[in-house]
Design a protein around this motif. Sequence first.
Motif, PDB file in Angstrom:
ATOM      1  N   LYS A  42      -6.875   8.784  -5.460  1.00  0.00           N
ATOM      2  CA  LYS A  42      -8.072   8.283  -4.776  1.00  0.00           C
ATOM      3  C   LYS A  42      -8.116   8.681  -3.297  1.00  0.00           C
ATOM      4  CE  LYS A  42      -8.764   4.151  -7.596  1.00  0.00           C
ATOM      5  NZ  LYS A  42      -8.723   2.678  -7.583  1.00  0.00           N
ATOM      6  N   ILE A  43      -7.000   9.106  -2.735  1.00  0.00           N
ATOM      7  CA  ILE A  43      -6.959   9.433  -1.307  1.00  0.00           C
ATOM      8  C   ILE A  43      -7.892  10.602  -1.024  1.00  0.00           C
ATOM      9  CG2 ILE A  43      -5.508  10.358   0.554  1.00  0.00           C
ATOM     10  CD1 ILE A  43      -3.173   8.806  -0.649  1.00  0.00           C
ATOM     11  N   SER A  44      -8.707  10.444   0.016  1.00  0.00           N
ATOM     12  CA  SER A  44      -9.583  11.535   0.444  1.00  0.00           C
ATOM     13  C   SER A  44      -9.414  11.735   1.940  1.00  0.00           C
ATOM     14  CB  SER A  44     -11.045  11.234   0.084  1.00  0.00           C
ATOM     15  OG  SER A  44     -11.470  10.087   0.779  1.00  0.00           O
ATOM     16  N   TYR A  45      -9.711  12.943   2.364  1.00  0.00           N
ATOM     17  CA  TYR A  45      -9.567  13.305   3.776  1.00  0.00           C
ATOM     18  C   TYR A  45     -10.942  13.692   4.308  1.00  0.00           C
ATOM     19  CZ  TYR A  45      -4.610  13.364   2.744  1.00  0.00           C
ATOM     20  OH  TYR A  45      -3.352  13.003   2.361  1.00  0.00           O
ATOM     21  N   SER A  75      -1.247  19.099  -2.964  1.00  0.00           N
ATOM     22  CA  SER A  75      -2.623  19.004  -2.494  1.00  0.00           C
ATOM     23  C   SER A  75      -3.381  20.209  -3.042  1.00  0.00           C
ATOM     24  CB  SER A  75      -2.683  18.984  -0.969  1.00  0.00           C
ATOM     25  OG  SER A  75      -2.274  20.222  -0.455  1.00  0.00           O
ATOM     26  N   GLU A 126       1.046   5.559   1.431  1.00  0.00           N
ATOM     27  CA  GLU A 126       0.527   6.530   2.390  1.00  0.00           C
ATOM     28  C   GLU A 126       1.083   7.900   2.025  1.00  0.00           C
ATOM     29  OE1 GLU A 126       1.225   7.776   7.046  1.00  0.00           O
ATOM     30  OE2 GLU A 126       1.436   5.659   6.499  1.00  0.00           O
ATOM     31  N   VAL A 127       0.254   8.905   2.118  1.00  0.00           N
ATOM     32  CA  VAL A 127       0.719  10.276   1.978  1.00  0.00           C
ATOM     33  C   VAL A 127       0.698  10.862   3.379  1.00  0.00           C
ATOM     34  CG1 VAL A 127       0.264  12.553   1.017  1.00  0.00           C
ATOM     35  CG2 VAL A 127      -0.069  10.518  -0.392  1.00  0.00           C
ATOM     36  N   ARG A 128       1.882  11.115   3.912  1.00  0.00           N
ATOM     37  CA  ARG A 128       2.002  11.612   5.281  1.00  0.00           C
ATOM     38  C   ARG A 128       2.305  13.113   5.240  1.00  0.00           C
ATOM     39  NH1 ARG A 128       5.703   8.245   9.168  1.00  0.00           N
ATOM     40  NH2 ARG A 128       4.127   6.733   8.568  1.00  0.00           N
ATOM     41  N   GLN A 176      -3.651   5.440  -6.897  1.00  0.00           N
ATOM     42  CA  GLN A 176      -3.938   5.367  -5.462  1.00  0.00           C
ATOM     43  C   GLN A 176      -3.836   6.739  -4.798  1.00  0.00           C
ATOM     44  OE1 GLN A 176      -5.167   2.550  -4.016  1.00  0.00           O
ATOM     45  NE2 GLN A 176      -5.119   1.915  -6.157  1.00  0.00           N
ATOM     46  N   VAL A 177      -2.844   7.525  -5.193  1.00  0.00           N
ATOM     47  CA  VAL A 177      -2.685   8.874  -4.629  1.00  0.00           C
ATOM     48  C   VAL A 177      -3.897   9.725  -4.979  1.00  0.00           C
ATOM     49  CG1 VAL A 177      -1.358  11.023  -4.807  1.00  0.00           C
ATOM     50  CG2 VAL A 177      -0.165   8.848  -4.522  1.00  0.00           C
ATOM     51  N   HIS A 214       0.844  -1.200   0.000  1.00  0.00           N
ATOM     52  CA  HIS A 214       0.000   0.000   0.000  1.00  0.00           C
ATOM     53  C   HIS A 214       0.878   1.249   0.000  1.00  0.00           C
ATOM     54  CE1 HIS A 214       0.946  -0.260   4.296  1.00  0.00           C
ATOM     55  NE2 HIS A 214       0.563   1.011   4.406  1.00  0.00           N
TER      56      HIS A 214
END
Length: 193
Positions: free
Chosen positions: A92-95, A121, A55-57, A89-90, A53
């Motif tokens: 698709k990331i939502s917050y 972002s 992760e965007v940290r 994947q990046v 997987h």
Amino acid sequence: MTSPRLRKILVITLGIVSFVALFPLSIRLSYLLFTRPFNPEWNYPILLVWPDHIEVRWTHSISEVSPRPKGETYTFNVPPERQTWVEEQVRKISYPQDLDLGLAITVEQLGRDRQRIQLESWGSAEMTGLIYEAQPDRIVPLHSRAADVMSALFIVVGVHLLLWGGAWFGVRLIWRLVIKQQQSRAAVVTHTI
């Protein structure tokens, strides 16, 4: 010779078409104006890649993630064969705390274990990001990226109008020079006959 009305319609049509056609170039040129020297005071998104997987940290200090701490299994490199998957994947990331926030990534391969990654972002009010060189166990920040909506709009429109106006000024100048040269040749030919 064309009629003045037809010439006017042609110029207006070419003006509209060139206005639209030059817009992608204007965006590319204005995009450069959002890039600044690296600012260590800002928060940045950093891409961490695990075997299964990503992760965007968000980090305030690059030293929080780079160099990679002992015992961690993530890498900063995006394997070339997984690049398309990682980019998807990046995106698709939502917050949950900010539904308008979206991420954009560009990965450029610089060598076997080196990449240039641009991770940004995009929110409802601003864009922030980082351009960095990624190696397997560390990153080297290169540039910061930032803009708010109004300044981005102002810059893009300003660059576009300058580019479009400059192109039309150049066309007009060249046209005038060509017409004057043809008229002066015609005058010489009529005087010699």
